[in-house]
Scaffold this active site. Structure first.
Site, mmCIF file in Angstrom:
data_model
loop_
_atom_site.group_PDB
_atom_site.id
_atom_site.type_symbol
_atom_site.label_atom_id
_atom_site.label_comp_id
_atom_site.label_asym_id
_atom_site.label_seq_id
_atom_site.Cartn_x
_atom_site.Cartn_y
_atom_site.Cartn_z
ATOM 1 N N HIS A 23 -1.494 0.909 -9.821
ATOM 2 C CA HIS A 23 -2.162 -0.084 -8.954
ATOM 3 C C HIS A 23 -2.745 -1.238 -9.786
ATOM 4 O O HIS A 23 -3.942 -1.515 -9.750
ATOM 5 C CB HIS A 23 -3.258 0.593 -8.108
ATOM 6 C CG HIS A 23 -3.573 -0.195 -6.856
ATOM 7 N ND1 HIS A 23 -3.845 0.388 -5.646
ATOM 8 C CD2 HIS A 23 -3.656 -1.534 -6.626
ATOM 9 C CE1 HIS A 23 -4.090 -0.548 -4.737
ATOM 10 N NE2 HIS A 23 -3.972 -1.719 -5.311
ATOM 11 N N ARG A 41 0.853 -1.181 0.000
ATOM 12 C CA ARG A 41 0.000 0.000 0.000
ATOM 13 C C ARG A 41 0.896 1.241 0.000
ATOM 14 O O ARG A 41 2.015 1.212 0.544
ATOM 15 C CB ARG A 41 -0.876 0.026 1.255
ATOM 16 C CG ARG A 41 -2.049 -0.949 1.231
ATOM 17 C CD ARG A 41 -3.149 -0.509 0.280
ATOM 18 N NE ARG A 41 -4.308 -1.379 0.307
ATOM 19 C CZ ARG A 41 -4.569 -2.321 -0.614
ATOM 20 N NH1 ARG A 41 -3.752 -2.516 -1.633
ATOM 21 N NH2 ARG A 41 -5.658 -3.057 -0.526
HETATM 22 C C1 GLV Z 1 -5.551 -4.664 -4.102
HETATM 23 O O1 GLV Z 1 -4.859 -3.753 -3.814
HETATM 24 C C2 GLV Z 1 -6.048 -5.649 -3.177
HETATM 25 O O2 GLV Z 1 -5.934 -5.442 -1.965
HETATM 26 O O3 GLV Z 1 -6.565 -6.674 -3.640
#
Ligand code: GLV
Length: 316
Positions: free
Chosen positions: A279, A231
């Site tokens: 992401h 994260r």
């Molecule tokens: C993506 O970031 C997830 O947590 O699946």
């Protein structure tokens, strides 16, 4: 499984593709997207970054499924409004559901690019310079993987199979073949000592927020590579910029950011030694996820235990 009401709460507009897969996996259930004001009963809620309102007052709820691996957003919501989910209603995360192979590919691509000096050759190419650089050997290139869960374990294993010297770090002790495993805060320094590459796949908790900071970078080998696919809040962004400027870090590959989307004026965009991806290291695969959720609902309906139940105290 007739007579089940399933509520789907997603922030974006890909609800339709989820509904298709859920209806396929749970043909007898009634699946409906949540809309503000929906107070009707539901047996299961499937959520990604839900507003509190979507979970409020749902007394019939038997479980909440998080449509991703990281549960930090739901846990942050529950920390602010604990009544939304009584302790006896399990919060269940997707584990793997097709994400592990993608994580493995992403990490191998980033590690191999760095090992074989592709970013440096790209810079030399731009300068029209023909300049072989010293080779590097995977066997003496030490990669550390933080987080040895459903994603970290296959990543560490794949790196070891490619011949890298691999270390793994987790909160509680783990055994992963060919990976030197370290556990707990006391072992963190030994784990980090002289790593050439650090891969972060930790869950975001109060203990891990800001863990990727200057103190940690100083323990890695000079010129190390950072890969953050956990994260954004794991990383102290200013410390990364400093570590790159001093040469303590040579390269960072980042898929997650404190603010997403990354703001247009953010310094990471143009940094020559930071690779930014939006992401996407492991996308949640609808079909795999719907199947996993359906199988777990079937077990819950029969009173059987399921995998993936989040420990709300440890935060993952
Ligand atoms: C993506 O970031 C997830 O947590 O699946």
């Amino acid at each position: 499984m007739p007579d089940l009401d399933i509520l789907l709460c997603l922030p974006d507009d890909d609800t339709a593709s989820w509904i298709d897969e859920l209806v396929r996996a749970l043909p007898a259930a009634r699946v409906r997207p949540w809309r503000p004001g929906d107070r009707a009963a539901a047996d299961y809620a499937l959520v990604w970054r839900p507003p509190g309102e979507a979970l409020a007052g749902r007394r019939r709820l038997k479980a909440v499924f998080n449509l991703g691996a990281g549960v930090d957003a739901v846990l942050a919501l529950l920390a602010a409004q604990p009544d939304l989910l009584p302790p006896h209603v399990p919060l269940i995360k997707l584990d793997d559901a097709g994400m592990a192979p993608q994580m493995v590919q992403y990490v191998l691509a980033a590690v191999l690019r760095h090992l074989r000096r592709f970013p440096e050759y790209a810079a030399l190419q731009r300068a029209r310079r023909w300049q072989p650089l010293p080779g590097r050997d995977a066997g003496t290139h030490t990669v550390g993987v933080m987080g040895l869960g459903a994603l970290g374990t296959p990543v560490a294993t794949a790196l070891a199979q490619l011949g890298f010297a691999v270390r793994g770090w987790s909160r509680s002790p783990r055994a992963v073949g060919q990976v030197a495993c370290f556990a707990g805060q006391d072992a963190l320094t030994d784990f980090l000592d002289g790593l050439d590459v650090l891969v972060n796949l930790l869950p975001l908790t109060a203990q891990t927020t800001g863990i990727l900071d200057r103190t940690l970078f100083a323990r890695l080998a000079p010129g190390a590579q950072l890969i953050n696919i956990g994260r954004g809040a794991h990383l102290v962004e200013e410390d990364l910029l400093q570590a790159l400027a001093s040469g303590q870090l040579a390269q960072a590959t980042l898929d997650v950011f404190r603010q997403e989307p990354l703001p247009p004026d953010h310094p990471f965009w143009e940094h020559p030694r930071i690779e930014v991806t939006p992401h996407v290291a492991a996308l949640t695969l609808r079909r795999e996820s719907a199947r996993q959720i359906a199988a777990r609902i079937a077990r819950l309906e029969r009173g059987l235990p399921v995998d993936g139940v989040v420990d709300r105290t440890s935060g993952y």
